[in-house]
Every structure is written in C-alpha cells, then in structure tokens.
Write a protein that holds these residues in place. Structure first.
Motif, PDB file in Angstrom:
ATOM      1  N   GLY A 205      80.622  55.769  95.504  1.00 27.39           N
ATOM      2  CA  GLY A 205      79.348  55.555  95.234  1.00 27.39           C
ATOM      3  C   GLY A 205      78.557  55.118  96.206  1.00 27.39           C
ATOM      4  N   ASP A 206      77.390  54.502  96.112  1.00 22.07           N
ATOM      5  CA  ASP A 206      76.695  53.857  97.137  1.00 22.07           C
ATOM      6  C   ASP A 206      77.036  53.395  98.454  1.00 22.07           C
ATOM      7  OD1 ASP A 206      74.210  53.824  98.251  1.00 22.07           O
ATOM      8  OD2 ASP A 206      73.275  53.017  96.743  1.00 22.07           O
ATOM      9  N   ILE A 207      76.353  53.058  99.482  1.00 18.03           N
ATOM     10  CA  ILE A 207      76.931  52.080 100.544  1.00 18.03           C
ATOM     11  C   ILE A 207      77.409  50.848 100.006  1.00 18.03           C
ATOM     12  CG2 ILE A 207      76.051  50.992 102.618  1.00 18.03           C
ATOM     13  CD1 ILE A 207      73.787  53.231 102.954  1.00 18.03           C
ATOM     14  N   GLY A 208      78.356  50.406 100.741  1.00 14.59           N
ATOM     15  CA  GLY A 208      79.093  49.248 100.048  1.00 14.59           C
ATOM     16  C   GLY A 208      80.259  49.360  99.106  1.00 14.59           C
ATOM     17  N   GLY A 209      80.263  50.777  98.490  1.00 16.06           N
ATOM     18  CA  GLY A 209      81.148  50.903  97.409  1.00 16.06           C
ATOM     19  C   GLY A 209      82.500  51.060  98.211  1.00 16.06           C
ATOM     20  N   LYS A 210      83.738  50.621  97.444  1.00 15.69           N
ATOM     21  CA  LYS A 210      84.921  50.685  97.975  1.00 15.69           C
ATOM     22  C   LYS A 210      86.104  51.448  97.060  1.00 15.69           C
ATOM     23  CE  LYS A 210      86.268  46.085  96.910  1.00 15.69           C
ATOM     24  NZ  LYS A 210      86.673  44.728  97.309  1.00 15.69           N
TER      25      LYS A 210
ATOM     26  N   VAL B  30      85.124  53.075 106.509  1.00 11.10           N
ATOM     27  CA  VAL B  30      85.968  52.355 107.221  1.00 11.10           C
ATOM     28  C   VAL B  30      86.951  51.591 106.508  1.00 11.10           C
ATOM     29  CG1 VAL B  30      84.357  51.767 109.234  1.00 11.10           C
ATOM     30  CG2 VAL B  30      84.250  50.396 107.059  1.00 11.10           C
ATOM     31  N   ARG B  31      88.238  51.145 107.238  1.00 17.19           N
ATOM     32  CA  ARG B  31      89.186  50.442 106.391  1.00 17.19           C
ATOM     33  C   ARG B  31      88.813  49.141 106.251  1.00 17.19           C
ATOM     34  NH1 ARG B  31      95.199  49.195 108.413  1.00 17.19           N
ATOM     35  NH2 ARG B  31      95.996  48.050 106.540  1.00 17.19           N
ATOM     36  N   ASN B  32      89.110  48.385 105.233  1.00 17.07           N
ATOM     37  CA  ASN B  32      88.898  47.050 104.886  1.00 17.07           C
ATOM     38  C   ASN B  32      90.143  46.514 104.144  1.00 17.07           C
ATOM     39  OD1 ASN B  32      88.116  44.365 105.004  1.00 17.07           O
ATOM     40  ND2 ASN B  32      86.784  44.618 103.075  1.00 17.07           N
ATOM     41  N   GLY B  33      91.309  46.147 104.996  1.00 14.01           N
ATOM     42  CA  GLY B  33      92.565  45.962 104.189  1.00 14.01           C
ATOM     43  C   GLY B  33      93.179  46.990 103.578  1.00 14.01           C
ATOM     44  N   PHE B  34      93.357  46.882 102.221  1.00 14.45           N
ATOM     45  CA  PHE B  34      93.836  47.887 101.270  1.00 14.45           C
ATOM     46  C   PHE B  34      92.865  48.958 100.924  1.00 14.45           C
ATOM     47  CE2 PHE B  34      97.019  44.436 101.206  1.00 14.45           C
ATOM     48  CZ  PHE B  34      98.147  45.060 101.633  1.00 14.45           C
ATOM     49  N   ASP B  35      91.722  48.823 101.308  1.00 10.61           N
ATOM     50  CA  ASP B  35      90.712  49.466 100.660  1.00 10.61           C
ATOM     51  C   ASP B  35      89.946  50.348 101.826  1.00 10.61           C
ATOM     52  OD1 ASP B  35      90.898  48.663  98.270  1.00 10.61           O
ATOM     53  OD2 ASP B  35      89.748  46.882  98.730  1.00 10.61           O
ATOM     54  N   ALA B  36      89.307  51.444 101.483  1.00  8.82           N
ATOM     55  CA  ALA B  36      88.063  52.164 102.370  1.00  8.82           C
ATOM     56  C   ALA B  36      86.873  51.725 101.780  1.00  8.82           C
ATOM     57  CB  ALA B  36      88.350  53.673 102.351  1.00  8.82           C
ATOM     58  N   VAL B  37      85.866  51.478 102.607  1.00  5.54           N
ATOM     59  CA  VAL B  37      84.546  51.072 102.550  1.00  5.54           C
ATOM     60  C   VAL B  37      83.705  52.033 102.908  1.00  5.54           C
ATOM     61  CG1 VAL B  37      82.839  49.056 102.451  1.00  5.54           C
ATOM     62  CG2 VAL B  37      85.149  48.599 102.328  1.00  5.54           C
ATOM     63  N   CYS B  38      82.635  52.398 102.080  1.00  9.83           N
ATOM     64  CA  CYS B  38      81.253  52.943 102.602  1.00  9.83           C
ATOM     65  C   CYS B  38      80.448  52.143 103.319  1.00  9.83           C
ATOM     66  CB  CYS B  38      80.638  53.777 101.361  1.00  9.83           C
ATOM     67  SG  CYS B  38      79.313  54.697 101.705  1.00  9.83           S
TER      68      CYS B  38
ATOM     69  N   ALA C  63      82.463  45.606 112.737  1.00 11.09           N
ATOM     70  CA  ALA C  63      82.529  46.716 111.590  1.00 11.09           C
ATOM     71  C   ALA C  63      83.847  47.285 111.376  1.00 11.09           C
ATOM     72  CB  ALA C  63      81.486  47.967 111.660  1.00 11.09           C
ATOM     73  N   LEU C  64      84.564  47.532 112.646  1.00 16.88           N
ATOM     74  CA  LEU C  64      85.832  47.745 112.615  1.00 16.88           C
ATOM     75  C   LEU C  64      86.735  46.980 111.996  1.00 16.88           C
ATOM     76  CD1 LEU C  64      86.011  49.698 115.985  1.00 16.88           C
ATOM     77  CD2 LEU C  64      85.371  50.557 113.895  1.00 16.88           C
ATOM     78  N   ARG C  65      86.652  45.544 112.163  1.00 15.87           N
ATOM     79  CA  ARG C  65      87.524  44.513 111.641  1.00 15.87           C
ATOM     80  C   ARG C  65      86.973  43.973 110.346  1.00 15.87           C
ATOM     81  NH1 ARG C  65      91.339  41.452 114.593  1.00 15.87           N
ATOM     82  NH2 ARG C  65      92.106  42.687 116.551  1.00 15.87           N
ATOM     83  N   TYR C  66      85.721  43.758 110.069  1.00 16.78           N
ATOM     84  CA  TYR C  66      85.176  43.033 109.000  1.00 16.78           C
ATOM     85  C   TYR C  66      83.916  43.737 108.689  1.00 16.78           C
ATOM     86  CZ  TYR C  66      87.574  39.143 111.160  1.00 16.78           C
ATOM     87  OH  TYR C  66      88.748  38.316 111.832  1.00 16.78           O
ATOM     88  N   PRO C  67      84.127  44.903 107.916  1.00 15.10           N
ATOM     89  CA  PRO C  67      82.989  45.896 107.614  1.00 15.10           C
ATOM     90  C   PRO C  67      81.928  45.044 106.556  1.00 15.10           C
ATOM     91  CG  PRO C  67      85.018  46.444 106.564  1.00 15.10           C
ATOM     92  CD  PRO C  67      85.481  45.382 107.544  1.00 15.10           C
ATOM     93  N   SER C  68      82.380  43.929 105.898  1.00 13.77           N
ATOM     94  CA  SER C  68      81.483  43.259 105.125  1.00 13.77           C
ATOM     95  C   SER C  68      80.257  42.814 105.803  1.00 13.77           C
ATOM     96  CB  SER C  68      82.276  42.380 104.342  1.00 13.77           C
ATOM     97  OG  SER C  68      83.208  41.395 104.968  1.00 13.77           O
TER      98      SER C  68
ATOM     99  N   THR D  91      73.910  43.142 106.385  1.00 13.44           N
ATOM    100  CA  THR D  91      72.711  43.326 106.963  1.00 13.44           C
ATOM    101  C   THR D  91      71.920  44.645 106.436  1.00 13.44           C
ATOM    102  OG1 THR D  91      73.545  44.974 108.748  1.00 13.44           O
ATOM    103  CG2 THR D  91      73.699  42.391 109.242  1.00 13.44           C
ATOM    104  N   ILE D  92      72.855  45.192 105.221  1.00 14.03           N
ATOM    105  CA  ILE D  92      71.973  46.459 104.862  1.00 14.03           C
ATOM    106  C   ILE D  92      71.263  45.971 103.573  1.00 14.03           C
ATOM    107  CG2 ILE D  92      72.278  48.753 103.860  1.00 14.03           C
ATOM    108  CD1 ILE D  92      74.684  48.713 105.742  1.00 14.03           C
ATOM    109  N   GLY D  93      69.958  45.902 103.375  1.00 10.74           N
ATOM    110  CA  GLY D  93      69.445  45.425 102.440  1.00 10.74           C
ATOM    111  C   GLY D  93      69.852  46.121 100.993  1.00 10.74           C
ATOM    112  N   GLY D  94      70.192  47.235 100.977  1.00 14.56           N
ATOM    113  CA  GLY D  94      70.475  47.931  99.795  1.00 14.56           C
ATOM    114  C   GLY D  94      71.788  48.006  99.420  1.00 14.56           C
ATOM    115  N   ALA D  95      72.676  47.388 100.242  1.00 19.29           N
ATOM    116  CA  ALA D  95      74.248  47.407  99.866  1.00 19.29           C
ATOM    117  C   ALA D  95      74.710  47.139  98.561  1.00 19.29           C
ATOM    118  CB  ALA D  95      75.156  46.608 100.815  1.00 19.29           C
ATOM    119  N   GLN D  96      75.434  48.079  97.811  1.00 15.90           N
ATOM    120  CA  GLN D  96      75.978  47.415  96.611  1.00 15.90           C
ATOM    121  C   GLN D  96      77.509  47.772  96.690  1.00 15.90           C
ATOM    122  OE1 GLN D  96      74.140  50.484  93.968  1.00 15.90           O
ATOM    123  NE2 GLN D  96      71.987  50.246  94.637  1.00 15.90           N
TER     124      GLN D  96
END
Length: 276
Positions: free
Chosen positions: A132-137, A109-117, A259-264, A269-274
């Motif tokens: 990389g893993d979930i949460g990587g951008k 998903v988009r987060n500003g100027f980045d794409a976030v997994c 998630a569409l506006r604030y993916p963070s 809520t994802i325990g393993g997010a990195q």
C-alpha cells in the motif's frame, strides 16, 4: 596531568574499547564474561563501565544478560557522519526510475519479520500493491521487494524468518513452503525477483536487493506495474536499470542509519505515513 586526570583518561579509553568490542560483536549481544575477556579486565570492572554506557544510552542489556550497542549510539554516529539517511539518499533514484520506466517505484527495508515501505513514487498507471502506501508492511517473502530482501539474508536469519512467516504467508494466499524456498533459491541465483503470482490480479513486479559491504540485503528497490507491461522483451531492461540504481545506492549506505535498524523512526518523520 594530575592522578585524577590520568584515571579519567584511562577510564575513557576503557569505555571506548568496550564500544568497539560491542560494535564488532554479535548484533544480538555479547555476554559480560566474553566482553571482559576481550577487554582484558575483570567482570566487575566491565560491568561497571557497561552500566555507565547504558546510563548514557550508548549500550543496552538484552535478553540472556547480553550487552549490545543501543539506539542512541547509532543516532549520534549518524548525526556526526556525512552520509545521508537511506530515504533521502534513495529519493533521487526513485524519481529517476519512475520517470525512466513510467511505473510506480518502491523502497523497502526489513523490520524484523516484515518488509516496510520506506518510500514510494507513483507512476502514471493505477496499481495495487501488497504494502500500500508509505509505512505499509508485509511479511518477508510476500512481494518482489520483500522476496529480494529475504533471499539475501544470512542463512540462519533467513531460516528463522521462513519458520515464523510461513503461517502468515499462507493466510495471505501464498502457495506453500516449497514454493517459497524455490522462489528464494531462484532469487539468489539470478540476483532479482520477478513476481506475477496472481495474488493481485493483473499486477506484476520486479525487485532487486540493495546490499551492504558484507553482501547482506538491507533494502530493496522494486517496480510495481501492470502485468501486460512486464513482458519477456521489457523485463531484462527493467532489471538492468533497477540493478544499476541499487548498486549506486549501496555505495551511499550509512551503516549507522537508523532506518536500517529502526525503520519506524524514519517513518515517524513522514507526515503522510500510513500502515496497512
């Protein structure tokens, strides 16, 4: 009804009207003057109601003394709605794609100027990816899913991202601005992105956008795999399968999904997010 009850009902209707005006206005916010004009009230009255909405977390004042809907409004709407969050809605599609293609699948998903997994399902082949893993951008424009999102943004937003991200992309080994614009034009024309740039040796991928009702990319589904597994014979079939899942997912989008506006917020809520 008593006069007091009548006044309260009238104030409530005016406040609801302001919420509708903000919802239909510029996402970057509306000027107080314009809000009052559309609402048919004085600026002091509009200002007073906006302050009340802000106190409840439903509106917020942003740069340039503009007003827009605040996060709490979207959270409340999402809780009230029946549609699932993007990550939850997309999870079955990611599992199907990974099982069908025997490859690693990403939801970005988009987060500003980045794409976030936002989510990822591992395939049987070991791969390396930009996010990389979930949460990587990554900067928008780097990688197939990120390119698919950038290619399907409104022209003014796309141009702002390009101007901001070119130095970041060059730092990551991307060729140049002309190459990026060429890749974006091709992505818009064909509706998908195929990358095998050599930035990650031996890796290749395909990305397709997930479009909202206005045709704007809010997410992307992508495959990350070994370059040898994405040959000319297999590529069209991978694209077709990805596009089918992306179209089905688009029909399940909740426009109020945080998630569409604030993916963070979803990632928290994802325990393993990195992050990478």
């Amino acid at each position: 009804m008593t006069p007091s009850d009548t006044d309260s009902a009238s104030s409530l209707r005016r406040a609801l009207k302001l919420l509708r005006i903000l919802a239909e206005g510029d996402p970057d916010g509306l000027r107080l003057k314009d809000i009052a004009e559309v609402a048919g009230c004085s600026q002091p009255t509009a200002h007073r109601m906006l302050q009340d909405l802000a106190a409840e977390g439903f509106a917020e004042q942003v740069a340039g003394k503009r007003y827009r809907l605040a996060l709490d409004f979207y959270v409340l709407a999402a809780r009230a709605g029946q549609a699932s969050g993007l990550r939850e809605a997309a999870r079955p599609a990611l599992l199907r794609l990974s099982a069908t293609l025997s490859d690693t699948i990403f939801l970005l998903v988009r987060n500003g100027f980045d794409a976030v997994c936002l989510d990822r399902v591992e395939g049987p082949f070991p791969i390396r990816s930009f996010t990389g893993d979930i949460g990587g951008k990554v900067p928008l424009g780097l990688g197939q899913g990120s390119l698919a999102i950038l290619a399907n943004l409104p022209e003014d937003e796309q141009e702002a991202v390009i101007r901001f991200n070119i130095p970041r992309l060059l730092d990551r080994g991307f060729l140049d601005e002309a190459s990026l614009r060429s890749a974006l034009a091709q992505a818009r024309a064909q509706g998908w992105v195929n990358t095998s740039t050599g930035l990650i040796p031996g890796m290749a991928g395909v990305g397709v956008p997930v479009l909202d009702a206005q045709g704007r990319a809010v997410a992307a589904l992508s495959v990350g795999t070994l370059a040898e597994r994405l040959n000319a014979d297999r590529l069209p079939h991978v694209v077709k399968i990805l596009q089918g899942e992306a179209q089905a997912l688009a029909g399940k989008l909740n426009p109020f999904d945080v998630a569409l506006r604030y993916p963070s917020r979803s990632l928290s809520t994802i325990g393993g997010a990195q992050s990478t």
